[in-house]
Scaffold this active site. Structure first.
Site, PDB file in Angstrom:
ATOM      1  N   GLY A  14       6.273   1.969  -5.278  1.00 51.91           N
ATOM      2  CA  GLY A  14       4.973   1.514  -5.759  1.00 51.91           C
ATOM      3  C   GLY A  14       4.871   0.001  -5.745  1.00 51.91           C
ATOM      4  N   ALA A  16       5.299  -2.232  -8.235  1.00 47.87           N
ATOM      5  CA  ALA A  16       6.384  -2.929  -8.919  1.00 47.87           C
ATOM      6  C   ALA A  16       7.663  -2.908  -8.094  1.00 47.87           C
ATOM      7  CB  ALA A  16       6.623  -2.297 -10.290  1.00 47.87           C
ATOM      8  N   SER A  39      10.851   8.534  -3.999  1.00 48.12           N
ATOM      9  CA  SER A  39      10.564   9.832  -3.412  1.00 48.12           C
ATOM     10  C   SER A  39       9.111   9.882  -2.994  1.00 48.12           C
ATOM     11  CB  SER A  39      10.858  10.955  -4.414  1.00 48.12           C
ATOM     12  OG  SER A  39      10.399  12.199  -3.921  1.00 48.12           O
ATOM     13  N   ALA A  50      -7.054  -5.510  -9.014  1.00 48.66           N
ATOM     14  CA  ALA A  50      -7.583  -6.846  -9.275  1.00 48.66           C
ATOM     15  C   ALA A  50      -6.461  -7.732  -9.792  1.00 48.66           C
ATOM     16  CB  ALA A  50      -8.716  -6.782 -10.294  1.00 48.66           C
ATOM     17  N   LYS A  78     -11.669 -13.000  -5.247  1.00 51.85           N
ATOM     18  CA  LYS A  78     -12.113 -12.813  -6.630  1.00 51.85           C
ATOM     19  C   LYS A  78     -12.156 -14.173  -7.316  1.00 51.85           C
ATOM     20  CE  LYS A  78     -10.550 -10.954 -11.060  1.00 51.85           C
ATOM     21  NZ  LYS A  78      -9.544 -10.147 -11.761  1.00 51.85           N
ATOM     22  N   LEU A 333       5.162  -0.884 -15.191  1.00 52.80           N
ATOM     23  CA  LEU A 333       4.776   0.025 -16.272  1.00 52.80           C
ATOM     24  C   LEU A 333       5.968   0.487 -17.093  1.00 52.80           C
ATOM     25  CD1 LEU A 333       2.151   2.217 -14.380  1.00 52.80           C
ATOM     26  CD2 LEU A 333       1.728   0.276 -15.895  1.00 52.80           C
ATOM     27  N   THR A 344      -4.030  -8.270 -15.547  1.00 49.70           N
ATOM     28  CA  THR A 344      -2.715  -8.881 -15.737  1.00 49.70           C
ATOM     29  C   THR A 344      -1.547  -8.002 -15.305  1.00 49.70           C
ATOM     30  OG1 THR A 344      -2.767  -8.111 -18.045  1.00 49.70           O
ATOM     31  CG2 THR A 344      -3.439 -10.387 -17.623  1.00 49.70           C
ATOM     32  N   ILE A 346      -0.422  -6.746 -12.397  1.00 50.91           N
ATOM     33  CA  ILE A 346       0.364  -7.220 -11.259  1.00 50.91           C
ATOM     34  C   ILE A 346       0.997  -8.566 -11.582  1.00 50.91           C
ATOM     35  CG2 ILE A 346       0.149  -8.067  -8.875  1.00 50.91           C
ATOM     36  CD1 ILE A 346      -1.694  -5.686  -8.350  1.00 50.91           C
TER      37      ILE A 346
END
Length: 499
Positions: A14, A16, A39, A50, A78, A333, A344, A346
């Site tokens: 993912g 992270a 996996s 964002a 942005k 996470l 915030t 990322i």
């Protein structure tokens, strides 16, 4: 460094996982072995689309071309975040990136504005924000100012597809020697004496050994919690939303160069414009809104046809009691969760990677390194938490959810900031807090938190001179923004996604 390579194992991919792998692959060329286990069967949350301007530092550190990155991820620019209905229904303001106005000598701009507003000749803050003027006009710019060298550059961030971002970074990381291992992690193997994780046990009776383990397994925290039982501190009494729905829709018309956060009866809705779709979602409190009601609210307030089914996420806002426990560091996470209100998520991954590189341990790991890492991580996330709480607490809405937010007791650190502001418009940024004085200023003013006065230095300027100064700022910024490129034209010229 020992002759035996120092092996860092990243559990989970993912955003992270691959952000971490890409950075470690870039900077740890000799004496290290970087391995990532993921996996394909396990999905990722993937709604963090964002960002804030610090993401550009990450791309620059990796030597990534901005236009190529935006093409690969369907990205857009942005300039800030619009908050619609947060103070009260129908009221809007923007937390735009960059400075607001200009300081005069030792007098910060907020004191000048507060004095001018009391005198009846100050305009809303939007008039003194280059980023907001450009954002409202749908225009963007990168590089030096166009009309006057004294005008500050435009800080900007990105909207992008998080799953495409992870895929982009995976290619980058693997090209720098990161070893990806496909497989589902069954459990962590631990040293019987120290409790350190020694290996990941995978399906098929495979073992992946390592010296340092990075837990990027998301909310479940397979290593930091599943193996080490680190503990989790809930902040739901301050940030009461505990669920989110997400659904992408088709695009239509020009993509706005800002994120929208729209207050609803028991939470808020996000709108994030990408090149190929619009990201939509509803963050809400299940104590005030049922899941069915939440889905109805979201679908009634999206403008274009759905691209996928609605996805639901359950979460508990808060933090892991230690982000670094024994030889495991939780990133993303797995380390904690603050809802995406100020984009915030990322950034917290990025700052954790930077902290890891600065405090990179050897053999054995020194307790002082762990302690300092955890101290910095704790300070950072708590100050961001306070900023988010402010949005909820300072409201004038009438729904029960918002009344409860208005009535809640605040963390001492946030209460101290509010007391300083209310007393005389003071904003103090402590150490390396993420959000600047300009950010706090915009949200305090936007949410209607009143200051009873201003610093005496602001009275040293004659009233007519101050009025002329404010008018000049507005004129300079309006003229500058008018020369910027329409956002869609910028995308078409520089970084349009293929296909």
């Amino acid at each position: 460094m020992d002759a035996q390579p120092y092996t860092i194992v990243i559990a989970g991919g993912g955003t992270a996982g691959w952000m971490t792998a890409a950075a470690l692959g870039q900077f740890l060329e000799r004496g290290f072995r970087i391995r990532l286990v993921e996996s394909e069967e396990i999905g990722t949350v993937g709604v963090g689309e964002a960002t804030i301007p610090q993401i550009r530092l990450y791309l620059r550190a990796l030597g990534l071309d901005e236009d190529a990155f935006l093409r690969a991820t369907g990205g857009t620019l942005k300039l800030g975040i619009e908050f619609d209905g947060w103070r009260e229904s129908g009221h809007r303001y923007m937390h735009a990136f960059g400075d607001i106005g200009r300081d005069v000598g030792m007098s910060p701009f907020q004191h000048l504005w507060l004095r001018a507003r009391a005198g009846g000749f100050a305009k809303p803050l939007a008039a003194y924000s280059l980023n907001e003027i450009a954002a409202r006009a749908g225009r963007v710019h990168r590089g030096d100012p166009i009309t006057a060298p004294t005008i500050p550059p435009v800080p900007y961030a990105y909207h992008f597809d998080a799953s495409l971002f992870a895929r982009y970074l995976r290619r980058f990381a693997e090209n720098r020697g990161v070893d990806r291992i496909e497989g589902r992690i069954l459990k962590a193997e631990q040293d019987g004496d120290t409790g350190d994780v020694t290996a990941l046990l995978l399906e098929g009776e495979r073992r992946v050994e390592g010296d340092l383990f990075i837990d990027c397994t998301g909310f479940r925290g397979l290593l930091i919690e599943g193996a080490l039982a680190t503990g989790y501190e809930s902040w739901t009494h301050w940030l009461p939303c505990d669920r989110a729905l997400a659904v992408p829709t088709a695009t239509a018309g020009a993509a706005l160069p800002y994120t929208r956060a729209i207050a609803r009866a028991a939470g808020w809705q996000w709108r994030i414009p990408l090149q190929h779709r619009v990201g939509n979602g509803l963050v809400y409190s299940s104590a005030f809104l049922s899941d069915d009601e939440a889905e109805t609210t979201l679908l009634e307030n999206v403008d274009f046809p759905r691209r996928q089914d609605v996805r639901q996420l359950h979460f508990t806002t808060g933090r892991r009691r230690k982000c670094w426990n024994r030889n495991v560091i939780a990133i993303g996470l797995a380390s904690g969760f603050l809802e995406p209100l100020e984009s915030t998520s990322i950034h917290l991954i990025q700052s954790a990677i930077s902290r890891l590189l600065k405090l990179l341990p050897g053999r054995p790991i020194a307790e002082a390194e762990r302690r300092e890492y955890n101290r910095q991580a704790d300070f950072e996330i708590k100050r961001i938490r306070d900023f988010l709480i402010l949005h909820y607490h300072a409201n004038q809405r009438q729904e029960p959810f918002w009344q409860a937010c208005r009535d809640m007791a605040l963390p001492d650190t946030l209460q101290a900031k509010l007391d300083l502001w209310r007393a005389r418009g003071q904003i103090v940024r402590e150490h390396e807090e993420l959000f600047t004085e300009a950010g706090w200023f915009q949200v305090l003013a936007g949410q209607g938190v009143e200051a009873s006065g201003w610093h005496p230095l602001a009275d040293q300027i004659e009233q007519g001179e101050l009025a002329e100064f404010l008018d000049t700022i507005e004129q300079l910024y309006t003229r500058e923004a008018s020369r910027y490129t329409p956002h869609d034209a910028f995308i078409a010229q520089h970084c349009a996604a293929r296909g």
